[in-house]
Design an enzyme around this catalytic site. Structure first.
Site, PDB file in Angstrom:
ATOM      1  N   GLY A 104      -3.833  22.155 -35.073  1.00 20.28           N
ATOM      2  CA  GLY A 104      -5.210  22.868 -35.394  1.00 20.28           C
ATOM      3  C   GLY A 104      -5.653  22.773 -34.024  1.00 20.28           C
ATOM      4  NE  ARG A 105     -11.711  24.753 -34.418  1.00 18.28           N
ATOM      5  CZ  ARG A 105     -12.090  24.332 -35.818  1.00 18.28           C
ATOM      6  NH1 ARG A 105     -11.702  22.960 -35.921  1.00 18.28           N
ATOM      7  NH2 ARG A 105     -12.500  25.002 -36.503  1.00 18.28           N
ATOM      8  CB  ILE A 106      -7.639  18.222 -31.657  1.00 19.99           C
ATOM      9  CG1 ILE A 106      -8.979  18.344 -31.935  1.00 19.99           C
ATOM     10  CG2 ILE A 106      -7.251  17.041 -30.857  1.00 19.99           C
ATOM     11  CD1 ILE A 106      -9.715  17.309 -32.666  1.00 19.99           C
ATOM     12  CB  THR A 120      -6.923  10.933 -30.930  1.00 21.39           C
ATOM     13  OG1 THR A 120      -6.136  12.300 -30.864  1.00 21.39           O
ATOM     14  CG2 THR A 120      -6.570  10.293 -29.735  1.00 21.39           C
ATOM     15  CB  SER A 121      -5.865  11.999 -36.485  1.00 27.03           C
ATOM     16  OG  SER A 121      -4.971  11.166 -37.097  1.00 27.03           O
ATOM     17  NE  ARG A 122     -11.954  10.226 -39.490  1.00 25.44           N
ATOM     18  CZ  ARG A 122     -12.380  11.011 -38.304  1.00 25.44           C
ATOM     19  NH1 ARG A 122     -11.818  10.854 -37.207  1.00 25.44           N
ATOM     20  NH2 ARG A 122     -13.660  11.740 -38.648  1.00 25.44           N
ATOM     21  CD  GLU A 177     -12.090   3.819 -36.348  1.00 23.84           C
ATOM     22  OE1 GLU A 177     -13.361   4.156 -36.184  1.00 23.84           O
ATOM     23  OE2 GLU A 177     -11.195   4.585 -36.020  1.00 23.84           O
ATOM     24  CG  HIS A 231     -13.224   6.681 -33.661  1.00 22.39           C
ATOM     25  ND1 HIS A 231     -13.356   6.926 -35.110  1.00 22.39           N
ATOM     26  CD2 HIS A 231     -13.090   8.174 -33.365  1.00 22.39           C
ATOM     27  CE1 HIS A 231     -13.019   8.086 -35.490  1.00 22.39           C
ATOM     28  NE2 HIS A 231     -13.173   8.971 -34.393  1.00 22.39           N
TER      29      HIS A 231
HETATM   30  C1  DGY Z   1     -14.605  13.421 -35.444  1.00 19.83           C
HETATM   31  O1  DGY Z   1     -15.456  13.943 -35.005  1.00 19.83           O
HETATM   32  O2  DGY Z   1     -14.102  13.262 -36.488  1.00 19.83           O
HETATM   33  C2  DGY Z   1     -14.034  12.472 -34.373  1.00 19.83           C
HETATM   34  O3  DGY Z   1     -13.272  11.396 -35.215  1.00 19.83           O
HETATM   35  C3  DGY Z   1     -15.245  11.711 -33.599  1.00 19.83           C
HETATM   36  O4  DGY Z   1     -14.562  11.366 -32.468  1.00 19.83           O
END
Ligand code: DGY
Length: 321
Positions: free
Chosen positions: A156-158, A232-234, A263, A282
């Site tokens: 996706g975007r990221i 960097t997702s979840r 977390e 995070h």
């Molecule tokens: C989000 O916006 O879902 C990100 O994890 C925040 O950094």
């Protein structure tokens, strides 16, 4: 006419706060740690709007405790903390903050990739511990990027922003995303091929029932022993126990985690004792501009919902059907 009452589960950056104060009568949770479930149930009772963070589980019971609730605005792009189905069933629009955090999060993915690949954390500790005696040809040798392959899970975007950065590092890029058929800068592949062939694997999928522990003992077993995993997702996209064993026993080279399960990660988590695991709290979207824009979007979603307008960023637009 009195302003509509809203609950903010934390104070948000000024750009958003200004709009909230202009348009609403806010109750703001004053503490750094999230409100407890009881506090949340109490606070939403007489509110028309709720502005939440990704740390706040918002489920059917919370919604039912707030009979006047007309909008839920999450100050995040991910909405896995919200039972969106329950909101839709109650015709409550749910807002999120996509787009504005794409670059900051992609930057963090690259920061972690480089930190893990080049042993930045052990290197800093080495210098601080006074162990730096001379230039050493064999010291803390890491992985090269140029000419290697980056595999992006979720395009996706990221994910796409990470791919663009990868071009600057001369990486080949492959991706797995059944929703994106092709890309001018990356090759679509199966997840299995990606895991087997990539030297760096970066995760950019939302957390859903399908992606829960997508990276587990079996998928880690497919990866190269020299591979670096970045998340960097979840946190829950990765099975942390399996990751620990893979890192501990050299089944993969290293990992960089911006997100963990749970977390915050417990300070006695065995992952934190591994020199080949970089963990940050995070921070993907944690740049000043980005957080201000997230706050502004979240406030705009909140106010639009209160005014019965379509939310600028709505994850359940079917509520308007
Ligand atoms: C989000 O916006 O879902 C990100 O994890 C925040 O950094």
């Amino acid at each position: 006419m009195p302003k509509p009452r809203v609950f903010l589960t934390r104070e948000i950056p000024e750009a958003g706060m200004r709009l909230v104060r202009d348009s609403c009568d806010p109750e703001i949770w004053p503490h750094e740690v999230p409100p407890s479930r009881e506090d949340l149930l109490r606070a939403v009772r007489n509110k028309a709007g709720l502005l939440s963070l990704l740390t706040d589980p918002i489920d059917a019971e919370i919604m039912d405790a707030a009979p006047d609730l007309t909008v839920i605005s999450n100050c995040a792009v991910g909405v896995d903390n919200i039972d969106v189905g329950a909101a839709t069933a109650r015709r409550i629009p749910v807002g999120n903050t996509p787009g504005v955090l794409t670059d900051a999060t992609a930057d963090m993915a690259f920061a972690l990739l480089l930190a893990a690949a080049r042993h930045i954390v052990p290197a800093v500790e080495y210098v601080r511990a006074g162990k730096w005696k001379t230039w050493n040809l064999q010291l803390l040798l890491g992985a090269d990027l140029a000419g290697r392959t980056l595999g992006i899970v979720g395009f996706g975007r990221i994910g796409q922003a990470v791919a663009r950065r990868a071009q600057g590092f001369a990486l080949q890029v492959m991706y797995h995303d059944p929703g994106v058929a092709e890309s001018p800068i990356a090759i679509p592949v199966t997840l299995e091929r990606l895991l087997k062939e990539a030297d760096f694997v970066s995760l950019h999928v939302p957390l859903t029932a399908d992606t829960l522990h997508l990276i587990n003992e079996q998928s880690l077993g497919l990866m190269k022993s020299t591979a670096v995993l970045v998340n960097t997702s979840r946190g829950a996209v990765v099975d942390h126990q399996a990751l620990y064993h893979a890192l501990k026993h050299g089944r993969i080279l290293a990992a960089g985690l911006d997100v963990t399960e749970p977390e915050p990660l417990a300070v006695d988590s065995p992952l934190l004792n591994l020199p080949n695991c970089v963990v940050v709290p995070h921070l993907g979207s944690a740049s000043r501009w980005t957080r201000n824009q997230m706050a502004l979007l979240a406030a705009q979603n909140l106010v639009a919902g209160l005014e019965k307008r379509r939310l600028p960023n709505c994850v359940n637009p079917e509520v308007y059907d």
